[in-house]
Write a protein that holds these residues in place. Sequence first.
Motif, short mmCIF file in Angstrom:
data_model
loop_
_atom_site.label_atom_id
_atom_site.label_comp_id
_atom_site.label_asym_id
_atom_site.label_seq_id
_atom_site.Cartn_x
_atom_site.Cartn_y
_atom_site.Cartn_z
N LEU A 1 -14.94 -0.66 -3.04
CA LEU A 1 -14.45 -0.25 -4.36
C LEU A 1 -14.86 1.19 -4.67
CD1 LEU A 1 -14.92 -3.29 -6.79
CD2 LEU A 1 -12.83 -1.96 -6.46
N THR A 2 -16.12 1.50 -4.43
CA THR A 2 -16.61 2.85 -4.71
C THR A 2 -15.90 3.88 -3.83
OG1 THR A 2 -18.77 1.94 -5.27
CG2 THR A 2 -18.67 4.30 -4.85
N ALA A 3 -15.67 3.54 -2.57
CA ALA A 3 -14.98 4.47 -1.67
C ALA A 3 -13.56 4.74 -2.14
CB ALA A 3 -14.97 3.90 -0.25
N CYS B 1 -3.69 -4.42 -7.57
CA CYS B 1 -4.47 -3.58 -8.48
C CYS B 1 -4.93 -2.26 -7.88
CB CYS B 1 -5.69 -4.37 -8.97
SG CYS B 1 -5.28 -5.77 -10.04
N PHE B 2 -4.88 -2.13 -6.56
CA PHE B 2 -5.38 -0.90 -5.93
C PHE B 2 -4.36 -0.34 -4.96
CE2 PHE B 2 -9.20 -3.17 -7.22
CZ PHE B 2 -9.85 -2.18 -7.94
N PRO B 3 -4.23 0.98 -4.93
CA PRO B 3 -3.27 1.61 -4.02
C PRO B 3 -3.76 1.56 -2.58
CG PRO B 3 -4.55 3.29 -5.15
CD PRO B 3 -4.94 1.98 -5.76
N ALA B 4 -2.82 1.62 -1.66
CA ALA B 4 -3.21 1.73 -0.26
C ALA B 4 -3.95 3.04 -0.04
CB ALA B 4 -1.97 1.67 0.63
N ASP B 5 -5.03 3.00 0.72
CA ASP B 5 -5.85 4.19 0.90
C ASP B 5 -5.68 4.73 2.31
OD1 ASP B 5 -8.93 2.59 1.75
OD2 ASP B 5 -7.02 1.63 1.33
N ARG B 6 -6.18 5.94 2.51
CA ARG B 6 -5.99 6.60 3.79
C ARG B 6 -6.78 5.92 4.90
NH1 ARG B 6 -9.26 12.35 3.37
NH2 ARG B 6 -11.36 11.50 3.60
N HIS C 1 -9.68 0.66 2.98
CA HIS C 1 -10.67 -0.04 2.17
C HIS C 1 -10.07 -1.21 1.40
CE1 HIS C 1 -12.34 4.21 2.43
NE2 HIS C 1 -13.14 3.46 3.17
N ARG C 2 -8.80 -1.10 1.01
CA ARG C 2 -8.20 -2.18 0.23
C ARG C 2 -8.12 -3.47 1.05
NH1 ARG C 2 -2.13 -1.74 -2.15
NH2 ARG C 2 -1.65 -2.03 0.07
N ARG C 3 -7.75 -3.36 2.30
CA ARG C 3 -7.67 -4.55 3.15
C ARG C 3 -9.03 -5.25 3.25
NH1 ARG C 3 -4.09 -2.78 8.47
NH2 ARG C 3 -2.12 -2.41 7.40
N LEU C 4 -10.05 -4.44 3.48
CA LEU C 4 -11.39 -5.02 3.64
C LEU C 4 -11.90 -5.61 2.34
CD1 LEU C 4 -13.09 -5.15 6.23
CD2 LEU C 4 -14.55 -3.40 5.24
N LEU C 5 -11.59 -4.98 1.22
CA LEU C 5 -11.97 -5.51 -0.09
C LEU C 5 -11.38 -6.89 -0.30
CD1 LEU C 5 -13.21 -5.20 -2.92
CD2 LEU C 5 -11.12 -4.01 -3.61
N CYS C 6 -10.10 -7.04 0.03
CA CYS C 6 -9.43 -8.33 -0.14
C CYS C 6 -10.06 -9.41 0.73
CB CYS C 6 -7.94 -8.16 0.19
SG CYS C 6 -6.95 -9.64 -0.05
#
Length: 411
Positions: A120-122, A189-194, A75-80
Motif C-alpha cells: 500500500l505504501t509503495a 480501488c487501486f490503479p495498476a502500478d509499474r 504491488h496491486r497484485r501482491l496486495l490482493c
Amino acid sequence: MDAATASGAIPLRNRYALFTLLSTCADFVYGAVFVTVLLDRGVQPWALGSMLAANIALGMVLEAPSGALGDRYGHRRLLCAGLAAWGAGFAVFGGAEAIAATVLGLALGVCGHSLQSGTLTAIVINRIGDHDRAWRVRRSVRLGQVAGRGGSVLGAASVLVGGSWAQAGTLVLVAGAGLVVLAALTPLCFPADRRRPGVSVLAILRESVVAIAGRRFWPLVALSVATGVVMATLIMAWQPLLRAAYGEDVRLNGLVLLLMTLGLMAGAACSRFTDRLRPQVWGPVFAVATGAPLALLAFGWLPLVPGLVIAEFFLGVTGVVSAAWQQLMYSDANRNTMFSAMAVVSGVTYAATQWSFGWLWELNGIPMTICVLVGVSAVIALLTPLSARLFPESVRVGSAHGEPRAGEHSG
C-alpha cells in the motif's frame, strides 16, 4: 472498468488511508485476543513463545522475496493475494478447536501478512515526484500511520463491544472475513502500478539486500532492531500482566487495548512536530522512552494501564520517525523489496525477542523479563547516533530514483 473510474473522485491517499484503517482494525481484533485464545487452548508459556517465534520465522521466508515480487509484477497484485491469505488465516485460527488447526491458521495468516506488507505504501509513495518530496513522503507516511492507529482503536473497540456476545475465536474469524472482502475490492480501488519486466526477482532482491546491508543503512537497522525489541516485549507482556491483575475477561482486553491504541494514535499524530528533528538522534530517544514505562510498571512503580498508554504513545512517535526515514532512503524501483528486507530485520528481532520472552518468563517471571529486554533495546538504540556520526551518508535522503542528494538531510 479501471480502478480510477471505479473509485470515483476519492483521492488515492484517502483510499490508502481507508484500506490501512480497515486492515489494521482486523489485525488488532486478532491482536487483542490471540494470546488469550492460545492460553485457553492449553498452550504453555514456553510453547507460546516458541510457536509465535516459529510463525514469524515462516513469515520472514516470504517477506523479502514477496517485496521483490511486488516490484517485479506489480504491488496491486501482491496486495490482493496477501489480503486474501491473511484473512483466510485469521478465519482458520478463529474457527479452530484443535492445536493443529490453530497452528495452520497462524502460519497462513503470517504468510499473508508478509505478502501484502509494504505494498500500500509503495503504491502511494512511488507516485510522489521530486518537488517537495521529503515533506510529501513524511506526510504520506504519517497519514498511513495515523490511519493504522485509528484502525487499531476501531479494532480494540470492536473487541470491547463484540466480546459481550461473541467468543474471542469468533471475533478473529469475523476479522478474517473482512480482510477477504478488502482483497476482493483491491482491483477496483487501486490503479495498476509499474512493473520491471526486464529484471528478475533474484536481481531485484540482490540489489535491495546489498543496499540494506551497506553501511548507509546501519543506523536505520540499529533503530529498527531497538524498536522491534521493545515493541515485541510490549506485545508479549500486556495481556499476561492484565490477566494477572484483573482476571480473564475479553472485554477488558478490548478496553485496555482501546486506551493503548488511542495513545499510539496520539503519538503518531504528534510526530508531525518531529519533522525538523534529526531522526538519528531523536528516534533512539523515543525508543528508550517507550521501554522506560514498561520497566516501571512491571514492578508496580507505575500503574499498569497508564504505563501501557504512555509506552504506546512513544511507540507511535518512534514508528513514524523510523518509517519516514526509511521511505526517504528507499528507491522507487526497489521500494517494496527494500521495505521487505528491512521487515526481515524487524521479523528476526520479533522472533528472537518473543522466543527469549517465553523462556525468560518461565525462568524468572515477567517483571525481570521486561527489564532485561528493555535494557537490551536501550543499548542497541545508542548505536543509531553513534553509527550515524561515523557514516554521515546515512542521514542523506534519496531522490525518487534512490540516489542520495548531497547536502540534503532528513531531519
